[in-house]
Design an enzyme around this catalytic site. Sequence first.
Site, PDB file in Angstrom:
ATOM      1  N   LYS A   1      68.244  31.142  23.443  1.00 43.88           N
ATOM      2  CA  LYS A   1      67.311  30.655  24.021  1.00 43.88           C
ATOM      3  C   LYS A   1      67.435  29.433  24.512  1.00 43.88           C
ATOM      4  CE  LYS A   1      65.198  27.776  22.192  1.00 43.88           C
ATOM      5  NZ  LYS A   1      64.867  26.208  22.756  1.00 43.88           N
TER       6      LYS A   1
ATOM      7  N   THR B   1      52.573  17.606  21.746  1.00 37.13           N
ATOM      8  CA  THR B   1      51.038  17.489  21.523  1.00 37.13           C
ATOM      9  C   THR B   1      50.621  19.109  21.514  1.00 37.13           C
ATOM     10  OG1 THR B   1      50.951  17.508  24.055  1.00 37.13           O
ATOM     11  CG2 THR B   1      51.054  15.430  22.570  1.00 37.13           C
TER      12      THR B   1
ATOM     13  N   ASN C   1      57.010  18.955  29.760  1.00 40.11           N
ATOM     14  CA  ASN C   1      57.949  17.912  28.860  1.00 40.11           C
ATOM     15  C   ASN C   1      57.243  16.781  28.422  1.00 40.11           C
ATOM     16  OD1 ASN C   1      60.882  18.858  28.313  1.00 40.11           O
ATOM     17  ND2 ASN C   1      60.526  19.393  30.504  1.00 40.11           N
TER      18      ASN C   1
ATOM     19  N   THR D   1      61.334  28.314  22.201  1.00 39.34           N
ATOM     20  CA  THR D   1      60.287  27.491  22.146  1.00 39.34           C
ATOM     21  C   THR D   1      59.527  27.316  23.445  1.00 39.34           C
ATOM     22  OG1 THR D   1      62.252  25.964  22.692  1.00 39.34           O
ATOM     23  CG2 THR D   1      61.691  25.920  20.509  1.00 39.34           C
TER      24      THR D   1
ATOM     25  N   THR E   1      67.633  22.784  25.194  1.00 37.58           N
ATOM     26  CA  THR E   1      68.157  22.811  23.856  1.00 37.58           C
ATOM     27  C   THR E   1      68.689  24.584  23.952  1.00 37.58           C
ATOM     28  OG1 THR E   1      66.563  21.523  22.848  1.00 37.58           O
ATOM     29  CG2 THR E   1      67.658  22.763  21.372  1.00 37.58           C
TER      30      THR E   1
ATOM     31  N   GLU F   1      62.488  25.212  32.684  1.00 40.08           N
ATOM     32  CA  GLU F   1      60.902  24.856  32.610  1.00 40.08           C
ATOM     33  C   GLU F   1      60.415  24.591  33.856  1.00 40.08           C
ATOM     34  OE1 GLU F   1      61.412  23.154  28.132  1.00 40.08           O
ATOM     35  OE2 GLU F   1      61.606  21.563  29.699  1.00 40.08           O
TER      36      GLU F   1
END
Length: 377
Positions: free
Chosen positions: A159, A377, A372, A138, A170, A248
Amino acid sequence: MLHMIDGVFCGGEKRGKIGVGIIVCEGKIAAVYTKNKIKAAPIKFNLQNLSEDIRGIIVNSGNANAFTGEEGVRRAKMMAEFLASKLNCEVSKVAVASTGVIGKQLEIEEIIRMGEDVFNKLGNDENSSLSFAKAIMTTDRFPKMAYRENEIKIAGVAKGAGMISPNMATMLAFIVSDADLQPRVSKRILRRVVDRTFNQAVVDGDTSTNDTVFLVTTGEKKVSERSFEGMLERVCGELAKQIVRDGEGAKKLLLIKVTGARNNKEAFKAAKTIASSLLVKTAFFGEDPNFGRIVAALGYSGIDVDERISIAFKSKLGEVKVVERGEVVMDEAAARKILSAEEIEVLIDLHKGNGKGCAFGCDLGYEYVRINSEYTT
């Protein structure tokens, strides 16, 4: 890496934000799931239906199928039914996993259409393993794979980049071995290993609704429990580090190593508390040797600790003592140089006993907020 195990066929495809990955292999399955009270539909389906015998696993990315009620469970079942029909086996022999946005129903028709294409291209080669790993991503920046071989083989794909603080981010992990172990044994070993690896990985402190680790053993080769556990821990540890390294927006991998605790449990708790501290993480982002934040985290961790602690920073650029049995001894210029590296060890001795433990963490910067804040979007 999954292709390294004989009899394992896999593949995947990504179209926009939707991905589908499939693993086909025959063996016994053990699973560890999130401890989040709100569990995603695929986990509910697996808990209700999955047997010890496994023929296949189907995964989708882009939609977590979480907080979707009974309809979500029905659609998870449809994923399992699709693969079961292809394998001509019972639905109970197919495991399901999902990752992505919470609160939206699966685009099940598109997932099944993609599943048809993926199934027709399943293979047992490096490209097949890589296509599966990429399909389940993702916000991941790179696919995560690990492999070990000795008297047996163990291969894993995972992942995860954000929403990482597993409590079984996640986070999904799929591990396959040619070992011959009873399911009750492999599950017991898996739980212990998960506690020492994935459950010590922290990106942002969030425990996902979807965290899942599957371990499939195909039963080809006998192995001692001790040997298997050691190899499995190395594979899971490598995957956990890759997940944290990919946090991230993360720039630095932090290895928090605690020794001298009263016991191993307290050492792990201390290490994870430090790795979870937002103030600690932002200090490393700024390459600021603000050891006071580490001291404060130790103080609220709930373990037996006093001021007589030792702290050191270590990287490929050297090692510097920061605190020695409660006395500040840091050379700030040397510490800043060491913290400029991409991988940093934080070495802590509590001088309380023989307990030791490690947690994997990362820094926290501007990019995490951007990623995040734009996730749906």
